[in-house]
Design a protein around this motif. Sequence first.
Motif, PDB file in Angstrom:
ATOM      1  N   THR A  32     138.719  23.081 -20.557  1.00  0.00           N
ATOM      2  CA  THR A  32     139.136  22.616 -19.072  1.00  0.00           C
ATOM      3  C   THR A  32     139.229  24.337 -19.103  1.00  0.00           C
ATOM      4  OG1 THR A  32     140.726  20.859 -19.488  1.00  0.00           O
ATOM      5  CG2 THR A  32     141.058  21.464 -17.562  1.00  0.00           C
ATOM      6  N   GLY A  40     141.513  27.035 -31.452  1.00  0.00           N
ATOM      7  CA  GLY A  40     141.833  26.341 -32.096  1.00  0.00           C
ATOM      8  C   GLY A  40     140.856  25.501 -31.623  1.00  0.00           C
ATOM      9  N   THR A  44     136.952  23.631 -32.544  1.00  0.00           N
ATOM     10  CA  THR A  44     136.354  21.716 -31.796  1.00  0.00           C
ATOM     11  C   THR A  44     135.425  22.333 -31.464  1.00  0.00           C
ATOM     12  OG1 THR A  44     138.678  20.361 -31.136  1.00  0.00           O
ATOM     13  CG2 THR A  44     136.934  20.201 -30.414  1.00  0.00           C
ATOM     14  N   ASP A 233     143.109  14.747 -30.897  1.00  0.00           N
ATOM     15  CA  ASP A 233     144.523  14.613 -29.613  1.00  0.00           C
ATOM     16  C   ASP A 233     143.488  14.027 -28.249  1.00  0.00           C
ATOM     17  OD1 ASP A 233     142.865  17.481 -28.628  1.00  0.00           O
ATOM     18  OD2 ASP A 233     144.490  17.740 -27.358  1.00  0.00           O
ATOM     19  N   LEU A 264     143.387  23.185 -35.643  1.00  0.00           N
ATOM     20  CA  LEU A 264     143.689  24.486 -36.370  1.00  0.00           C
ATOM     21  C   LEU A 264     145.255  24.270 -36.092  1.00  0.00           C
ATOM     22  CD1 LEU A 264     142.628  26.871 -37.267  1.00  0.00           C
ATOM     23  CD2 LEU A 264     142.438  27.907 -34.944  1.00  0.00           C
ATOM     24  N   MET A 271     148.066  24.390 -33.317  1.00  0.00           N
ATOM     25  CA  MET A 271     147.862  25.780 -31.984  1.00  0.00           C
ATOM     26  C   MET A 271     147.771  25.091 -30.767  1.00  0.00           C
ATOM     27  SD  MET A 271     144.944  28.614 -32.543  1.00  0.00           S
ATOM     28  CE  MET A 271     145.869  29.906 -33.698  1.00  0.00           C
TER      29      MET A 271
END
Length: 470
Positions: A32, A40, A44, A233, A264, A271
């Motif tokens: 985003t 962190g 990903t 998430d 992470l 984080m």
Amino acid sequence: MMLKLFNTLTRQLEEFVPLEDGKVRMYICGPTVWNFAHIGNFRTFIFGDVLRRYLKYKGYSLTHVFNLTDIDDRIINESAARNISIDEFTAPYITYFWEDFDALGNERPEVTPRATEHIAEMIDIIAKLIENGHAYESDGSIYYRIAAFPEYGKLSKISFEGNIAGGSDRVDTDKYEKEDARDFALWKLVGEGENPGWDAPFGRGRPGWHIECSAMSMKYLGETFDLHAGGMDLQFPHHENEIAQSEGATGKLFSKYWVHSEFLKIDDVTMSKSKGNFFTFRDLREQGYSPLAIRYLLLSVPYRKQLNFTFEGLKAAESTTERLRNFSALVREAAPVQSNGDAETSARACVAQALEKFETAMDDDLNTAAALAAIHDMVREVNTILAANGLSEEDKAAVLDAVEKFDSVLGIFGKESGELLDEAVEALIAERQDARRHRNFARSDEIRDELAAKGIILEDTKDGMRWRRK
Ligand code: AMP
Ligand code: ZN
């Protein structure tokens, strides 16, 4: 050998078999763009890059879509507070994002769509969902009717007994009237003259977050594709809602494999921007850490394990990547020796073994820790052979070929990004000084241009020549 991946949809390690032979269509949720991405987020994204590169290593051709979410509540609020358009607000963050993404040695995916450029596709899906009873209007906004999709929950395995608010913080759950607390917004009413807003057959509004990814994935990959990934998430509600929207609209399987990477952490806390306990890539660069070391650290732990960030870990990654870099330079520059029987066989055998172990590790759900161990074993053994007997021309080629193969997947040896190593920069600067002393200005200019092309800026100071990266 077959690649196995842990599929969140089945909670099992599965052999990866794409729908079409030799071709993989995959989607990874991108950032985003409302601020700088933190490391962190980059854990990903680097995981996604390693997955991408390993699929290529296995011989697949790829269509990899990686979106930019350039509309959400935070972007709208921040741009309104500054009294600028959302495009003006996101433009610099998009630039910074790609700068960091590239500097960390990631390959650009084939398609990098932006949400604001795909509103028409979102409107189409929402219209279909209204038509077939999977969505309804209430107070001018459009909601997804979870009761109409009995498979809801199949990804996250969350049980929906009782009333659980199904929206995320990005979707306003309380403001409007919904049939069911779990229902989430597909389209939010925006009044005339209010911005940002788009006209749709079902009224002026703006999209919810989840519909963005359904629209951008299906547009470029088709209604059913191979693999969808993102951070842990995102399993719920984002990916659960993407499935509901997409499968609700098409009646077909949306993605065959779902892969999620772990967080992470820092001091054992996740984080995140909202907690304020984060470092950006730029923070660490300013403290003098190299992109390679940061990348190494972030990919060194297998993606399904949490990784706790520490500066000790980063320092260790710094010396490890330096060792890898020195190793490939040493092998490249070593004067070849005559073929030398047994020693030669042992160098090549150790390369072959390392490649086999590397592939076995990566096939095992991308076990990067075991893959790195195989590389370090090879480095140690080849160093010993090199010191004792030297390497023949064929040995050198075999070792360098293996390094190239490892690096085509991991990008940790430092040549993939085309970045000049510090030592190489220093050497060129010394050569340039020398050329100038000998009034060989043609060569001196040539070196200056070569450095400039690689983003190295030279500065004449009273303490002599200094350099920095652009
Ligand atoms: P966002 O920019 O918030 O949409 O997040 C971009 C990606 O970063 C998502 O896939 C998140 O799951 C992921 N992410 C956010 N925080 C972390 C973290 N601490 N560690 C790993 N991934 C994260
Ligand atoms: Zn997404």
